[in-house]
Design a protein around this motif. Sequence first.
Motif, PDB file in Angstrom:
ATOM      1  N   ARG A   1       0.833  -1.216   0.000  1.00  0.00           N
ATOM      2  CA  ARG A   1       0.000   0.000   0.000  1.00  0.00           C
ATOM      3  C   ARG A   1       0.867   1.265   0.000  1.00  0.00           C
ATOM      4  O   ARG A   1       0.374   2.355   0.285  1.00  0.00           O
ATOM      5  CB  ARG A   1      -0.915   0.001   1.235  1.00  0.00           C
ATOM      6  N   GLU A   2       2.139   1.112  -0.353  1.00  0.00           N
ATOM      7  CA  GLU A   2       3.061   2.241  -0.227  1.00  0.00           C
ATOM      8  C   GLU A   2       2.676   3.429  -1.112  1.00  0.00           C
ATOM      9  O   GLU A   2       2.779   4.588  -0.678  1.00  0.00           O
ATOM     10  CB  GLU A   2       4.490   1.790  -0.552  1.00  0.00           C
ATOM     11  N   ALA A   3       2.239   3.182  -2.321  1.00  0.00           N
ATOM     12  CA  ALA A   3       1.877   4.282  -3.211  1.00  0.00           C
ATOM     13  C   ALA A   3       0.676   5.046  -2.653  1.00  0.00           C
ATOM     14  O   ALA A   3       0.653   6.285  -2.657  1.00  0.00           O
ATOM     15  CB  ALA A   3       1.571   3.759  -4.611  1.00  0.00           C
ATOM     16  N   GLU A   4      -0.314   4.317  -2.151  1.00  0.00           N
ATOM     17  CA  GLU A   4      -1.471   4.953  -1.530  1.00  0.00           C
ATOM     18  C   GLU A   4      -1.052   5.736  -0.292  1.00  0.00           C
ATOM     19  O   GLU A   4      -1.554   6.839  -0.042  1.00  0.00           O
ATOM     20  CB  GLU A   4      -2.497   3.890  -1.165  1.00  0.00           C
ATOM     21  N   PHE A   5      -0.127   5.170   0.463  1.00  0.00           N
ATOM     22  CA  PHE A   5       0.363   5.862   1.660  1.00  0.00           C
ATOM     23  C   PHE A   5       1.014   7.186   1.280  1.00  0.00           C
ATOM     24  O   PHE A   5       0.735   8.223   1.897  1.00  0.00           O
ATOM     25  CB  PHE A   5       1.351   4.975   2.407  1.00  0.00           C
ATOM     26  N   ARG A   6       1.847   7.179   0.268  1.00  0.00           N
ATOM     27  CA  ARG A   6       2.539   8.409  -0.131  1.00  0.00           C
ATOM     28  C   ARG A   6       1.558   9.460  -0.649  1.00  0.00           C
ATOM     29  O   ARG A   6       1.722  10.653  -0.371  1.00  0.00           O
ATOM     30  CB  ARG A   6       3.606   8.075  -1.178  1.00  0.00           C
ATOM     31  N   ASP A   7       0.555   9.023  -1.386  1.00  0.00           N
ATOM     32  CA  ASP A   7      -0.470   9.973  -1.834  1.00  0.00           C
ATOM     33  C   ASP A   7      -1.195  10.586  -0.639  1.00  0.00           C
ATOM     34  O   ASP A   7      -1.498  11.788  -0.632  1.00  0.00           O
ATOM     35  CB  ASP A   7      -1.480   9.268  -2.735  1.00  0.00           C
ATOM     36  N   GLY A   8      -1.483   9.762   0.364  1.00  0.00           N
ATOM     37  CA  GLY A   8      -2.153  10.257   1.560  1.00  0.00           C
ATOM     38  C   GLY A   8      -1.304  11.258   2.324  1.00  0.00           C
ATOM     39  O   GLY A   8      -1.827  12.264   2.841  1.00  0.00           O
ATOM     40  N   ILE A   9      -0.015  11.001   2.405  1.00  0.00           N
ATOM     41  CA  ILE A   9       0.880  11.943   3.075  1.00  0.00           C
ATOM     42  C   ILE A   9       0.916  13.273   2.332  1.00  0.00           C
ATOM     43  O   ILE A   9       0.876  14.350   2.951  1.00  0.00           O
ATOM     44  CB  ILE A   9       2.293  11.343   3.207  1.00  0.00           C
TER      45      ILE A   9
END
Length: 266
Positions: free
Chosen positions: A79-87
């Motif tokens: 889920r790293e890409a989603e995490f970075r978008d959320g940040i």
Amino acid sequence: MPRFAANLSMLYNEHDFLDRFAAAARDGFKAVEYLFPYAFTTEQLAAQLKANGLQQVLFNAPPGDWDAGERGIACLPGREAEFRDGIAQALAYARALDCPRIHVMAGLLPAGQTREALRATYVANLAYAATEAAKLGLAVQIEPINERDMPGFFLNRQDQAHAIVAEVGAPNLKVQMDLYHCQIVEGDLAANIRRWLPTGQVGHLQIAGVPTRHEPDVGEIYYPYLFELLDELGYPGWIGCEYRPRRGAVAGGTSQGLGWLKPWIG
């Protein structure tokens, strides 16, 4: 003297969300926090802060699919890409609202997974978040949460959180010390405060009564003693009032339960 922030996700539920800012200001609060700002534009939120003389001191980064039961994605591989978008979204809101910190929820353990197996993902994601936040002069918070309220949450204890902070090694990564969760998991609050506050790694505090999560003058914790201890130790930050009023969402319910606050608020 302690400084208190009204948690608008839990307090003033007798009002629509954007009306809670004015309600908190009328009761003497100078700052607010809440779970998530993303249902509103930064312009809407900033207008409420300005109109009511309030400081935004904390909110959470996107937690994944909250309505489906997700409670953060920082520890979840894949889920790293989603995490970075959320940040990126969280930091854009923080910058627009002049909010100095965001809370990044760790997430729930997937079935069959161990904390140790997820640790590398969690550490890498936090390092990324801290690096991005540092570019804006902002801090990132991680919070131990008890498993009675949130079964399977990745992070439960103060020592776990401080070990993660040390491993990441970013000066703007801090621990959000919620004394409600700490009491349920560990107890010995005064000793925990004396142990961890002088490290400089505690970036925010929150309170609620235990065990019911009502006002902090109800239950087994004697908060006046702890507030005096925080003053003794020179805690400079805010204390988030993250509790559910006993009167619920009835008219005036939050305000009627604020007798505990009057000796401490200017």
